[in-house]
Design a protein around this motif. Structure first.
Motif, PDB file in Angstrom:
ATOM      1  N   UNK A  41      43.650   7.779  -1.483  1.00 41.45           N
ATOM      2  CA  UNK A  41      44.297   7.870  -0.164  1.00 41.45           C
ATOM      3  C   UNK A  41      44.920   6.529   0.237  1.00 41.45           C
ATOM      4  N   UNK A  42      44.612   5.486  -0.532  1.00 38.87           N
ATOM      5  CA  UNK A  42      45.148   4.158  -0.253  1.00 38.87           C
ATOM      6  C   UNK A  42      46.221   3.798  -1.273  1.00 38.87           C
ATOM      7  N   UNK A  43      46.905   2.676  -1.020  1.00 40.48           N
ATOM      8  CA  UNK A  43      47.966   2.238  -1.919  1.00 40.48           C
ATOM      9  C   UNK A  43      47.373   1.531  -3.132  1.00 40.48           C
ATOM     10  N   UNK A  44      48.001   1.752  -4.279  1.00 36.30           N
ATOM     11  CA  UNK A  44      47.509   1.173  -5.525  1.00 36.30           C
ATOM     12  C   UNK A  44      47.788  -0.317  -5.621  1.00 36.30           C
ATOM     13  N   UNK A  45      48.983  -0.762  -5.221  1.00 36.21           N
ATOM     14  CA  UNK A  45      49.364  -2.159  -5.461  1.00 36.21           C
ATOM     15  C   UNK A  45      48.457  -3.169  -4.763  1.00 36.21           C
ATOM     16  N   UNK A  46      48.085  -3.012  -3.464  1.00 35.50           N
ATOM     17  CA  UNK A  46      47.170  -3.991  -2.867  1.00 35.50           C
ATOM     18  C   UNK A  46      45.820  -4.020  -3.568  1.00 35.50           C
TER      19      UNK A  46
ATOM     20  N   UNK B  47      55.462  -1.804 -14.147  1.00 35.26           N
ATOM     21  CA  UNK B  47      55.959  -1.857 -12.774  1.00 35.26           C
ATOM     22  C   UNK B  47      55.488  -3.111 -12.043  1.00 35.26           C
ATOM     23  N   UNK B  48      54.236  -3.535 -12.302  1.00 35.55           N
ATOM     24  CA  UNK B  48      53.651  -4.615 -11.493  1.00 35.55           C
ATOM     25  C   UNK B  48      53.367  -5.906 -12.255  1.00 35.55           C
ATOM     26  N   UNK B  49      53.584  -5.933 -13.545  1.00 33.02           N
ATOM     27  CA  UNK B  49      53.194  -7.092 -14.346  1.00 33.02           C
ATOM     28  C   UNK B  49      53.887  -8.383 -13.891  1.00 33.02           C
ATOM     29  N   UNK B  50      55.178  -8.342 -13.692  1.00 37.19           N
ATOM     30  CA  UNK B  50      55.915  -9.562 -13.353  1.00 37.19           C
ATOM     31  C   UNK B  50      55.467 -10.128 -12.008  1.00 37.19           C
ATOM     32  N   UNK B  51      55.327  -9.254 -11.010  1.00 35.21           N
ATOM     33  CA  UNK B  51      54.928  -9.775  -9.706  1.00 35.21           C
ATOM     34  C   UNK B  51      53.475 -10.237  -9.718  1.00 35.21           C
TER      35      UNK B  51
ATOM     36  N   UNK C 245      49.571 -14.645  -9.255  1.00 37.83           N
ATOM     37  CA  UNK C 245      48.500 -15.434  -9.864  1.00 37.83           C
ATOM     38  C   UNK C 245      48.964 -16.871 -10.087  1.00 37.83           C
ATOM     39  N   UNK C 246      50.253 -17.009 -10.430  1.00 38.06           N
ATOM     40  CA  UNK C 246      50.814 -18.334 -10.669  1.00 38.06           C
ATOM     41  C   UNK C 246      50.850 -19.208  -9.428  1.00 38.06           C
ATOM     42  N   UNK C 247      50.699 -18.621  -8.253  1.00 34.79           N
ATOM     43  CA  UNK C 247      50.608 -19.413  -7.034  1.00 34.79           C
ATOM     44  C   UNK C 247      49.254 -20.114  -6.930  1.00 34.79           C
ATOM     45  N   UNK C 248      48.275 -19.612  -7.659  1.00 35.86           N
ATOM     46  CA  UNK C 248      46.926 -20.156  -7.598  1.00 35.86           C
ATOM     47  C   UNK C 248      46.542 -20.920  -8.871  1.00 35.86           C
TER      48      UNK C 248
END
Length: 209
Positions: free
Chosen positions: A89-94, A49-53, A58-61
């Motif tokens: 209780x928090x979001x996983x992606x951030x 789900x999150x690998x590409x983004x 990371x590629x921005x840095x």
């Protein structure tokens, strides 16, 4: 009230995005819980789900394809190993992107250098460069100039600028990624944009002289 419903301040698109985001958050939470129970396939779904983004962020840095891939893999490994530390209780992606961004920034600190090869999208560049289409220089030249300017911005401002204006993370997401208050993120973003504007205008003036 004439029997008519009250007008909403949110558009239908906003309402749809909120529902999609809530659904994604609920799904992530379920996959995290399944992973904690020993279901490795559930974590595989999170990776997919999150690998590409994650690699794009990371590629921005980091301007090295092999390093981007290595850092992305290390991010998922650390996330897997630290799932017990994740607050459900928090979001996983951030939380995941915080690990990835920190790894990228740590890489630069360890090497004691500041190599930031950042390519702005046309939409982001338009925010600061007025009428880029009318500029006689080609887009590639403008992008290189943007890179040179943004490298002069201090890291704490530059990072917020990248996440917000290049990767379109929300203020709340950036606050979670960087472990800072939203007010701090908003202030740093405003400062980053101001500094970019000042540096850009200075550079253009030098070119004209």
């Amino acid at each position: 009230m004439n029997g008519q419903p009250m007008a909403s301040n949110r558009s239908l698109t906003d309402e749809y995005d909120i529902l999609v985001d809530a659904g994604s958050q609920s799904s992530d939470a379920r996959l995290v819980e399944e992973t904690k129970k020993g279901n490795k396939q559930a974590f595989g779904e999170l990776v997919q789900r999150y690998e590409r983004r994650l690699m794009r962020v990371i590629g921005r840095f980091v301007f090295d394809l092999d390093l981007i891939d290595d850092l992305a893999q290390e991010t998922f490994i650390r996330a897997y190993e630290r799932l017990d530390q994740f607050d459900p209780s928090r979001r996983f992606s951030p939380w995941l992107f915080r690990i990835g961004v920190n790894l990228a920034l740590d890489l630069h600190r360890r090497r004691k250098r500041r190599v930031w090869t950042i390519m702005f999208t046309d939409r982001s560049a338009d925010r600061w460069i007025e009428n880029p289409e009318a500029d006689p220089r080609n887009v590639r030249d403008l992008q290189l100039e943007v890179q040179a300017v943004i490298r002069e911005i201090p890291e704490k401002y530059r990072t917020v600028l990248i996440l917000r204006d290049m990767e379109n993370f929300s203020t709340s997401e950036i606050a979670a990624i960087l472990d800072r208050k939203e007010a701090t993120v908003r202030w740093r973003l405003a400062e980053a944009r101001n500094r970019f504007q000042e540096l850009w205008e200075k550079r253009q003036k030098q070119d004209d002289d």
